[in-house]
Design an enzyme around this catalytic site. Structure first.
Site, PDB file in Angstrom:
ATOM      1  N   ARG A   1       0.830  -1.219   0.000  1.00 55.59           N
ATOM      2  CA  ARG A   1       0.000   0.000   0.000  1.00 55.59           C
ATOM      3  C   ARG A   1       0.860   1.262   0.000  1.00 55.59           C
ATOM      4  O   ARG A   1       0.498   2.267  -0.622  1.00 55.59           O
ATOM      5  CB  ARG A   1      -0.955  -0.014   1.194  1.00 55.59           C
ATOM      6  CG  ARG A   1      -2.122  -0.957   0.964  1.00 55.59           C
ATOM      7  CD  ARG A   1      -3.164  -0.912   2.045  1.00 55.59           C
ATOM      8  NE  ARG A   1      -4.355  -1.633   1.595  1.00 55.59           N
ATOM      9  CZ  ARG A   1      -5.360  -1.997   2.373  1.00 55.59           C
ATOM     10  NH1 ARG A   1      -5.329  -1.700   3.658  1.00 55.59           N
ATOM     11  NH2 ARG A   1      -6.394  -2.640   1.882  1.00 55.59           N
TER      12      ARG A   1
ATOM     13  N   LYS B   1     -18.493 -19.493   0.944  1.00 51.40           N
ATOM     14  CA  LYS B   1     -19.935 -19.468   1.196  1.00 51.40           C
ATOM     15  C   LYS B   1     -20.698 -18.670   0.152  1.00 51.40           C
ATOM     16  O   LYS B   1     -20.335 -17.536  -0.181  1.00 51.40           O
ATOM     17  CB  LYS B   1     -20.207 -18.866   2.582  1.00 51.40           C
ATOM     18  CG  LYS B   1     -19.686 -19.745   3.716  1.00 51.40           C
ATOM     19  CD  LYS B   1     -20.078 -19.152   5.059  1.00 51.40           C
ATOM     20  CE  LYS B   1     -19.675 -20.092   6.198  1.00 51.40           C
ATOM     21  NZ  LYS B   1     -20.076 -19.555   7.507  1.00 51.40           N
TER      22      LYS B   1
ATOM     23  N   GLY C   1      -9.222 -10.019  -0.893  1.00 55.42           N
ATOM     24  CA  GLY C   1      -8.106 -10.511  -0.087  1.00 55.42           C
ATOM     25  C   GLY C   1      -7.555 -11.864  -0.496  1.00 55.42           C
ATOM     26  O   GLY C   1      -6.377 -12.011  -0.821  1.00 55.42           O
TER      27      GLY C   1
ATOM     28  N   GLY D   1     -12.650  -5.012   0.529  1.00 55.03           N
ATOM     29  CA  GLY D   1     -14.078  -4.727   0.652  1.00 55.03           C
ATOM     30  C   GLY D   1     -14.615  -3.768  -0.392  1.00 55.03           C
ATOM     31  O   GLY D   1     -15.713  -3.961  -0.910  1.00 55.03           O
TER      32      GLY D   1
END
Length: 398
Positions: free
Chosen positions: A37, A198, A355, A378
């Site tokens: 980053r 999931k 991620g 996100g």
């Protein structure tokens, strides 16, 4: 594509430029363990400094919840940023108030200053107008280079952007162009690979992609849920029985939208989940009752690679198998190598993010050979889900 101003339109000389970065880097025992980053932020800092701006860096770090938590101070980051850009970076003990104002007032053209953790103030996460106004007092212009925090409507990402002339930094600009190429106005056919554990955590993503892409590849443990919903006995495989109706609905919606859904045709199974157990490759209708599916098999990889050879654009979120535990990384690595090859030789626009995806692509050794890999997590996921990102919307309307 939505319009936003870039650094090309900012006359920076002599101006105090508030630069929103994402310096929420991983730290262990006081040492930064991944400087990605920081490295990705350097071009924007250097460009502003070289143009004579007085650069004032804003960032959050971790979750201090409005309190001063010493181990969540940004102070150690000042030296790391200075080392990366090759010039000194000053530090202020607060991000607003007398200390911040005094530190900003001392800056000469080209200087760089890092302010303390914005989340030391409870108003940051509440997008408090008073805190936004205090931040705006410190700058003449605002540049957002933190796409990874753009899904949050906070004072330093959204509130202050509406109070000052606002611009996208080079990293933000690069990210938005990559996303536009991925789904906004993509070259077709478009293939999306979605993996992960999931279905329940990726409902919005699967729904949005099935309306926008030509081929949707579903892998990871979530593929087990889809296969079980179609009546296959998945043995001991991880799957969500309560999501079967939802899985069937997603498949029906994709059919209506003329989106081909590719589910695994064969699977690599084992009796236990551990490194290098005894494995078998079976078709999806032959999963033994005492075994679990942990990766997709070679026939499935061949089908995916066939679709990729015909594709112009790829969006990738989530691994195809339990890639952290060999040999269940085989399919992810094989497909990743194909993607990298097609990107280099055939002009495939390949965009990956999230991620696990970044980790998987690095594990496969192809992250640098794709068109763009987003480290945003996100924010990348919410954008793929079709949601409006407040930090981006503020730049578009500023």
């Amino acid at each position: 594509m939505a319009k936003f101003r870039t650094l090309d339109e900012l006359d920076a000389r002599g101006k105090r430029v508030l630069l929103r970065a994402d310096l929420n880097v991983p730290v262990r025992d006081g040492q930064i363990t991944d400087r990605t980053r920081i490295e990705r932020l350097c071009p924007t800092i250097r460009e502003l400094s070289d143009k004579g701006a007085r650069v004032v860096l804003l960032s959050h770090f971790d979750r201090p919840k409005g309190k001063r938590v010493p181990e969540m101070s940004l102070r150690p980051l000042a030296e790391a940023i200075g080392s990366a850009i090759g010039r000194p970076v000053a530090f202020a003990e607060d991000c607003v108030g007398p200390e911040a104002e005094a530190a900003v007032a001392k800056l000469a053209d080209g200087d760089v200053l890092l302010l303390e953790n914005t989340r030391y103030h409870a108003g940051e996460e509440k997008n408090d107008p008073a805190l936004s106004a205090e931040l705006a007092k410190l700058g003449d212009a605002y540049v957002n280079d933190a796409f990874s925090a753009a899904h949050r409507a906070h004072s330093s990402t959204e509130g202050v952007a509406r109070l000052l002339p606002s611009y996208a930094g080079r990293l933000m600009e690069q990210e938005l162009k990559a996303l536009e190429a991925a789904l906004g106005n993509p070259a077709r056919p478009v293939v999306a690979i979605v993996g992960g554990a999931k279905v329940s955590t990726k409902l919005d993503l699967l729904g949005n992609l099935s309306r926008k892409v030509d081929v949707l590849v579903i892998g990871g443990a979530m593929a087990n849920t889809f296969l079980a919903a179609q009546g296959h006995d998945m043995g001991k495989s991880l799957q969500e029985a309560e999501m079967h109706d939802t899985a069937r609905r997603i498949l029906e919606e994709a059919r209506t939208a003329n989106c081909e859904v590719l589910l695994p045709r064969d699977l690599v199974v084992a009796a236990e989940f551990k490194p290098h157990p005894a494995t078998r490759t079976v078709t999806v209708d032959r999963v033994p009752s005492d075994m679990m599916a942990l990766d997709v098999g070679p026939e499935t990889v061949d089908v995916i690679e066939d679709r990729l050879r015909k594709a112009s654009t790829l969006v990738w979120n989530g691994p195809l198998g339990a890639f952290e535990t060999p040999p269940f990384d085989a399919a992810t690595v094989a497909v990743a190598e194909s993607v990298a090859g097609l990107t280099q030789s055939a002009g495939l626009k390949s965009i990956g993010g999230g991620g696990d995806t970044v980790a998987a692509l690095r594990h496969a050794g192809v992250a640098e050979r794709m068109t763009y890999v987003s480290a945003a997590g996100g924010a990348f996921l919410e954008w793929l889900e079709g949601k409006t990102l407040p930090g981006v919307a503020a730049l578009e309307t500023a």
